[in-house]
Design an enzyme around this catalytic site. Structure first.
Site, short mmCIF file in Angstrom:
data_model
loop_
_atom_site.label_atom_id
_atom_site.label_comp_id
_atom_site.label_asym_id
_atom_site.label_seq_id
_atom_site.Cartn_x
_atom_site.Cartn_y
_atom_site.Cartn_z
N CYS A 41 1.35 -1.75 0.11
CA CYS A 41 -0.05 -0.43 -0.13
C CYS A 41 0.66 0.92 -0.09
O CYS A 41 1.53 1.26 1.04
CB CYS A 41 -0.42 0.18 1.85
SG CYS A 41 -2.25 1.84 1.63
N CYS A 73 0.35 2.77 3.78
CA CYS A 73 0.68 2.66 5.25
C CYS A 73 2.10 1.74 4.94
O CYS A 73 2.46 1.28 5.87
CB CYS A 73 -0.32 2.14 5.87
SG CYS A 73 -0.99 0.21 4.48
N CYS A 85 -7.48 -1.31 1.55
CA CYS A 85 -6.69 -1.73 2.57
C CYS A 85 -6.80 -1.56 3.31
O CYS A 85 -7.53 -0.60 4.24
CB CYS A 85 -5.07 -0.21 2.60
SG CYS A 85 -4.17 -0.99 3.35
N CYS A 112 -5.31 1.39 6.12
CA CYS A 112 -5.68 2.54 6.30
C CYS A 112 -6.52 3.02 5.48
O CYS A 112 -6.69 3.59 5.19
CB CYS A 112 -4.42 2.67 6.06
SG CYS A 112 -4.11 2.78 3.62
N CYS A 137 -8.40 -5.97 -9.55
CA CYS A 137 -7.85 -4.89 -11.54
C CYS A 137 -7.45 -3.63 -9.79
O CYS A 137 -8.08 -2.41 -9.36
CB CYS A 137 -8.92 -4.40 -11.77
SG CYS A 137 -8.68 -3.08 -13.05
#
Length: 131
Positions: A47, A50, A96, A99, A119
């Site tokens: 991510c 984070c 995510c 976060c 995707c």
């Protein structure tokens, strides 16, 4: 897993304008413009907000859509899914789990063994090459 929470101003200071638009305002980058849509290197995708590990190159495939596509997350607990009814359609949004960054969407038209196509937006990811 402990949640990461920041103000809009903190996210905006940390991210590029495109990363901020995609991850914090549920944007979508244009097809075939993202940094990772055709990357074939071995490694992990984290991510961008984070650093949570989201996907690995082992599950990446060329979907022909112009976005990085994976048939499974690295760890199912690292992503969350929710119904997205924007743009006059119903899709499944992928976030995510740490976060709440918008990553992309998941569809039921992927390859075996899962039949899923995660995707993702390159702007929501950070690639870490395998050492």
């Amino acid at each position: 897993m402990e949640k990461v929470q920041k103000t809009e101003q903190e996210w905006e200071a940390q991210l590029t304008p495109e990363q901020f638009r995609v991850t914090r305002h549920h944007g979508t980058e244009r097809a075939f413009t993202g940094e990772y849509h055709d990357l074939k290197a071995a490694g992990t995708y984290q991510c961008v907000c984070c650093g949570t590990e989201l996907f690995t190159s082992d599950t990446k495939f060329d979907s022909g859509t112009g976005w990085p596509s994976f048939w499974a997350p690295a760890d199912k607990t690292h992503v969350e899914e929710k119904t997205d009814r924007s743009l006059f359609m119903v899709r499944t949004e992928v976030l995510c789990a740490v976060c709440d960054a918008h990553l992309g969407h998941v569809f039921n038209d992927g390859p075996k063994p899962t039949g899923l196509r995660y995707c993702m937006n390159s702007a929501a990811l950070k690639f870490v090459p395998k050492s």
